[in-house]
Write an enzyme that holds these catalytic residues in place. Structure first.
Site, PDB file in Angstrom:
ATOM      1  N   LYS A 113       0.833  -1.219   0.000  1.00 42.85           N
ATOM      2  CA  LYS A 113       0.000   0.000   0.000  1.00 42.85           C
ATOM      3  C   LYS A 113       0.857   1.254   0.000  1.00 42.85           C
ATOM      4  CE  LYS A 113      -4.278  -1.765   0.748  1.00 42.85           C
ATOM      5  NZ  LYS A 113      -5.647  -1.720   1.045  1.00 42.85           N
ATOM      6  N   LYS A 195      -4.336  -9.859  -7.040  1.00 50.94           N
ATOM      7  CA  LYS A 195      -5.639  -9.993  -6.369  1.00 50.94           C
ATOM      8  C   LYS A 195      -6.668  -9.017  -6.941  1.00 50.94           C
ATOM      9  CE  LYS A 195      -6.623  -7.793  -2.474  1.00 50.94           C
ATOM     10  NZ  LYS A 195      -7.046  -7.356  -1.138  1.00 50.94           N
ATOM     11  N   LYS A 198     -10.697  -4.006  -4.481  1.00 48.20           N
ATOM     12  CA  LYS A 198     -11.857  -3.138  -4.644  1.00 48.20           C
ATOM     13  C   LYS A 198     -11.490  -1.678  -4.833  1.00 48.20           C
ATOM     14  CE  LYS A 198     -13.369  -2.888   0.213  1.00 48.20           C
ATOM     15  NZ  LYS A 198     -12.159  -2.290   0.662  1.00 48.20           N
TER      16      LYS A 198
HETATM   17  P1  ATP Z   1      -8.386  -2.945  -1.049  1.00 54.13           P
HETATM   18  O1  ATP Z   1      -7.888  -3.632  -2.249  1.00 54.13           O
HETATM   19  O2  ATP Z   1      -9.114  -1.686  -1.291  1.00 54.13           O
HETATM   20  O3  ATP Z   1      -7.398  -2.883   0.049  1.00 54.13           O
HETATM   21  P2  ATP Z   1      -9.808  -5.348  -0.592  1.00 54.13           P
HETATM   22  O4  ATP Z   1     -10.451  -5.644  -1.892  1.00 54.13           O
HETATM   23  O5  ATP Z   1      -8.641  -6.155  -0.184  1.00 54.13           O
HETATM   24  O6  ATP Z   1      -9.528  -3.815  -0.489  1.00 54.13           O
HETATM   25  P3  ATP Z   1     -10.854  -5.440   2.064  1.00 54.13           P
HETATM   26  O7  ATP Z   1     -11.796  -4.529   2.674  1.00 54.13           O
HETATM   27  O8  ATP Z   1      -9.436  -5.232   2.401  1.00 54.13           O
HETATM   28  O9  ATP Z   1     -10.943  -5.467   0.484  1.00 54.13           O
HETATM   29  O10 ATP Z   1     -11.252  -6.929   2.352  1.00 54.13           O
HETATM   30  C1  ATP Z   1     -12.463  -7.388   2.891  1.00 54.13           C
HETATM   31  C2  ATP Z   1     -12.415  -8.894   2.923  1.00 54.13           C
HETATM   32  O11 ATP Z   1     -12.466  -9.414   1.595  1.00 54.13           O
HETATM   33  C3  ATP Z   1     -11.145  -9.448   3.545  1.00 54.13           C
HETATM   34  O12 ATP Z   1     -11.459 -10.594   4.296  1.00 54.13           O
HETATM   35  C4  ATP Z   1     -10.313  -9.829   2.360  1.00 54.13           C
HETATM   36  O13 ATP Z   1      -9.405 -10.853   2.660  1.00 54.13           O
HETATM   37  C5  ATP Z   1     -11.386 -10.304   1.382  1.00 54.13           C
HETATM   38  N1  ATP Z   1     -10.929 -10.120   0.008  1.00 54.13           N
HETATM   39  C6  ATP Z   1     -10.610  -8.953  -0.584  1.00 54.13           C
HETATM   40  N2  ATP Z   1     -10.243  -9.142  -1.863  1.00 54.13           N
HETATM   41  C7  ATP Z   1     -10.345 -10.483  -2.086  1.00 54.13           C
HETATM   42  C8  ATP Z   1     -10.094 -11.320  -3.220  1.00 54.13           C
HETATM   43  N3  ATP Z   1      -9.684 -10.808  -4.354  1.00 54.13           N
HETATM   44  N4  ATP Z   1     -10.293 -12.633  -3.095  1.00 54.13           N
HETATM   45  C9  ATP Z   1     -10.709 -13.157  -1.924  1.00 54.13           C
HETATM   46  N5  ATP Z   1     -10.959 -12.436  -0.824  1.00 54.13           N
HETATM   47  C10 ATP Z   1     -10.786 -11.120  -0.884  1.00 54.13           C
END
Ligand code: ATP
Ligand code: LTN
Length: 333
Positions: A113, A195, A198
Site C-alpha cells: 500500500k 488480487k 476493490k
Molecule cells: P483494497 O484492495 O481496497 O485494500 P480489498 O479488496 O482487499 O480492499 P478489504 O476490505 O481489504 O478489500 O477486504 C475485505 C475482505 O475481503 C477481507 O477478508 C479480504 O481478505 C477479502 N478479500 C478482498 N479481496 C479479495 C479477493 N480478491 N479474493 C478473496 N478475498 C478477498
C-alpha cells in the site's frame, strides 16, 4: 452452551467486489447461524488512504446496505459501523503501545500500500493492523473469516494477545483465521496474477456487487485470458481461465472437474458467456434488496444505531478490563 464469537469486516474503500463476496462475505453469511457474529464496516480503516469526506459517508452507508442485501441479519447478529463504537480507537491506542515496530515492519500489505500511495504514507497506514487487532480482541473473538491476504494481520493479532498476556495476564481470547478452501484469492480480471482489489484504479479489473448487468457482462467478456482455448484448471500456466473457473465453481457449487466436463470441446468464450449470466443471476436479488434498502435510509440508520449499541455493550467490558489492567486511573466509564 453459548455460541462462540466471530468477527469480520471490510474496509470502506472503493466498491465491494465479487472478490470480497466470494473470499469473505459469502462465508460470513454461511457462518451466521453457528456463531455469535459481529460484522463491521471498517470506516476508520478507510482513513488510512485519502478520502473525500462526503464520498466516504455515502460509501459507508452503501456498504452497510450491501451487507444486509447480501444476507447478513442485523437482528440475529451485530452489523455495525466501526466509528460508532469508540472503544475500537481506544483499545487500538493501548495495543499500539505494546506492539513492536519490528512486527509492523514485516507486514506485506503496508509495503504494497505504501508503494501504491507513495504520496501519503501516514502513520495510520503503518499501524492499520493494530486497529484491526483491536477490532477483533474487543469482542473476545474466536473466529475471523478473511481472505488469504489478511492472514498476516491475523498472525499479528495473535502475537498481540501473547504480548499482552505476558505483561498483564490472560485477557483476550486467541482468535483463529477462517480461510475458505475455494476462492480465498479471487484474481483481477485484467491482471490475473494480482488480487482482485476493490480500490483498483482500473474499473475493468473487478466486478462490483452493484454493477449493472450490462457492465457485468462487459467486464467478464473482456477478462484477460491465457493463450490456448481448452477450459481446464491450471493456476500456474493459465491464471486467467483458472480464475474464471474459480468464480464459476463458487457461484454454481460445481467442482473443477464438473466444469471442465461441461465445457469440453468448447472455447473460453462459452465459459465467459455462461459465467456472466451466472454472476448476473446471483447478484440480481441482492441488487433488488439493495435498491429497496437505499430507499429507506431511516430504517438503515435505525438498525445501525441499535447494532452500534449492542456492539458497544460488549466492547466496553473488554476495554474497562484492559484500562484497569494497564493501570489507568478509574473514573470514566
Ligand atoms: P483494497 O484492495 O481496497 O485494500 P480489498 O479488496 O482487499 O480492499 P478489504 O476490505 O481489504 O478489500 O477486504 C475485505 C475482505 O475481503 C477481507 O477478508 C479480504 O481478505 C477479502 N478479500 C478482498 N479481496 C479479495 C479477493 N480478491 N479474493 C478473496 N478475498 C478477498
Ligand atoms: N483489514 C481488513 C478489514 C478489517 C478486518 C477487521 C477484517 C478491519 N478490521 C477485523 C477482519 C477482522 C481487510 O480486509 N482489509
Amino acid at each position: 452452551m453459548s455460541k462462540q464469537t466471530l468477527l469480520s469486516a471490510s474496509t470502506a474503500t472503493g466498491n465491494l467486489t465479487l472478490g470480497n463476496y466470494i473470499g469473505a462475505i459469502n462465508n460470513w453469511t454461511k457462518l451466521q447461524e453457528q456463531y455469535d457474529c459481529f460484522y463491521m464496516v471498517a470506516d476508520l480503516h478507510a482513513l488510512t488512504v485519502k478520502q473525500d469526506p462526503k464520498q466516504l459517508q455515502e460509501r459507508s452507508l452503501s456498504f452497510y446496505a450491501q451487507y444486509l442485501a447480501l444476507g447478513l441479519d442485523p437482528e440475529k447478529n451485530t452489523v455495525f459501523m466501526q466509528s460508532h463504537v469508540s472503544e475500537h480507537s481506544e483499545l487500538a491506542w493501548i495495543l499500539n503501545c505494546m506492539t513492536p515496530m519490528g512486527n509492523l515492519n514485516r507486514m506485506t500489505q503496508f509495503k504494497e500500500k505504501s508503494l501504491k500511495n507513495s504520496k501519503n504514507i501516514n502513520a495510520g497506514l503503518f499501524t492499520y493492523p493494530v486497529l484491526m487487532a483491536a477490532d477483533i480482541l474487543l469482542y473476545q473473538t474466536h473466529l475471523v473469516p478473511v481472505g488469504e491476504d489478511q492472514k498476516q494481520h491475523l498472525e499479528l493479532a495473535r502475537d498481540i494477545v501473547t504480548f499482552f498476556a505476558n505483561r498483564y495476564g490472560d485477557t483476550f481470547t486467541m482468535p483463529e483465521a477462517y480461510i475458505g478452501k475455494v476462492g480465498a484469492r479471487v484474481m483481477s480480471l485484467q491482471e490475473p496474477t494480482s488480487k482482485m482489489s476493490k480500490s483498483d484504479d482500473n474499473e475493468k479489473a473487478y466486478v462490483s456487487i452493484i454493477d449493472t448487468p450490462k457492465k457485468i457482462q462487459k467486464k467478464i467478456k473482456g477478462a484477460v485470458t491465457d493463450t490456448g482455448t481448452v477450459v481446464s484448471y491450471d493456476k500456474e500456466n493459465k491464471p486467467g481461465i483458472s480464475n474464471l473457473m474459480t468464480i464459476y465453481s463458487v457461484l454454481s457449487g460445481m467442482s473443477m472437474d464438473e466444469i471442465t466436463a461441461k465445457f469440453e470441446g468448447k472455447m473460453y468464450g462459452h465459459l465467459k458467456v455462461d459465467l456472466a449470466d451466472l454472476v448476473c443471476d446471483t447478484l440480481k436479488p441482492v441488487q433488488d434488496k439493495y435498491a429497496d434498502l437505499m430507499n429507506n435510509k431511516d430504517y438503515l440508520e435505525d438498525i445501525m444505531a441499535k447494532n452500534a449499541l449492542k456492539a458497544k455493550e460488549r466492547a466496553n467490558k473488554t476495554l474497562i478490563d484492559v484500562y484497569n489492567k494497564v493501570g489507568l486511573y478509574p473514573g470514566r466509564r
